[in-house]
Write an enzyme that holds these catalytic residues in place. Structure first.
Site, mmCIF file in Angstrom:
data_model
loop_
_atom_site.group_PDB
_atom_site.id
_atom_site.type_symbol
_atom_site.label_atom_id
_atom_site.label_comp_id
_atom_site.label_asym_id
_atom_site.label_seq_id
_atom_site.Cartn_x
_atom_site.Cartn_y
_atom_site.Cartn_z
ATOM 1 N N ARG A 63 -3.002 8.747 3.863
ATOM 2 C CA ARG A 63 -2.519 7.767 4.982
ATOM 3 C C ARG A 63 -1.210 8.275 5.591
ATOM 4 N NH1 ARG A 63 -0.047 3.034 5.812
ATOM 5 N NH2 ARG A 63 0.981 2.866 3.683
ATOM 6 N N ALA A 106 0.843 -1.116 0.130
ATOM 7 C CA ALA A 106 0.010 -0.060 0.007
ATOM 8 C C ALA A 106 0.776 1.285 -0.002
ATOM 9 C CB ALA A 106 -0.925 -0.017 1.337
ATOM 10 N N CYS A 107 0.289 2.490 -0.300
ATOM 11 C CA CYS A 107 0.876 3.666 -0.421
ATOM 12 C C CYS A 107 1.756 3.711 0.918
ATOM 13 C CB CYS A 107 -0.023 4.597 -0.582
ATOM 14 S SG CYS A 107 0.681 6.489 -0.719
ATOM 15 N N PRO A 108 2.924 4.372 0.879
ATOM 16 C CA PRO A 108 3.896 4.597 -0.161
ATOM 17 C C PRO A 108 4.641 3.812 -0.798
ATOM 18 C CG PRO A 108 4.847 5.321 1.802
ATOM 19 C CD PRO A 108 3.765 4.793 2.370
#
Length: 187
Positions: A149, A15-17
């Site tokens: 996030r 997931a990000c990043p």
């Protein structure tokens, strides 16, 4: 149709990043003009990788969805060291509630699913992938506090807003991953 890429990068399950972090490292090892295929499962990676590539000068070619794996294609622009821009105006998690209550707006650029499972009460959801098409929903005269996030997507979104004439924009750091306040699940 199989698309030829010079290098493949596996970012599935991240997931990000992290897809961006791994992409930065992989693309630094490519020669000018070579194409990187980034394999990801995070739906947010579509907007994230496109915005990142544009912000540093690489060519975002496109994405193919192959059995729930997103294949992103990015062409390296040059061998010169590209300086990544970061949005200068930042604000801490602790400061945004007071500032927003004085007429500012909290803009949450996470994906709809992330927003649905917990967001700051009163924030507006516009996923990064929809931002450019929905700029007309935002008031250029208001302070806008962009949150995601971890601060990566919000940094790219803040840059996009500034490029479109928004001057009272702040990237919220470190973002929802460190949010200690109340969360709403009301959509």
């Amino acid at each position: 149709m199989a698309i030829k890429a010079d290098v493949q990068l596996d970012a599935k399950g991240l997931a990000c990043p992290m897809p961006i972090v791994k992409t930065k490292k992989a693309i630094s090892n490519l020669a000018d003009g070579q194409i990187l295929e980034v394999q990801a499962t995070d739906k947010g990676s579509m907007a994230d990788l496109k915005a990142w590539a544009e912000s540093v000068g690489h060519q975002y070619i496109g994405t193919v969805d192959e059995n729930d794996v997103l294949l992103h294609y990015i062409r390296k622009s040059s061998n010169e060291e590209i300086e990544e821009k970061t949005f200068e105006q930042t604000i801490s998690n602790e400061e945004i509630i007071d500032r927003a209550s004085n007429g500012g707006m909290i803009l949450d650029v996470r994906e709809e699913a992330e927003y649905a499972f917990g967001h700051i009460e009163g924030s507006k959801s516009i996923p990064m992938s929809d931002l450019e098409a929905r700029l007309n929903e935002l008031d250029k005269d208001k302070e806008i506090f962009v949150i995601c996030r971890t601060g990566t997507r919000s940094d790219l979104a803040a840059q996009k807003l500034a490029e479109n004439g928004f001057t009272k924009v702040y990237n919220v750091l470190p973002g929802m991953s460190s949010w200690n306040g109340d969360l709403s699940k009301k959509l």
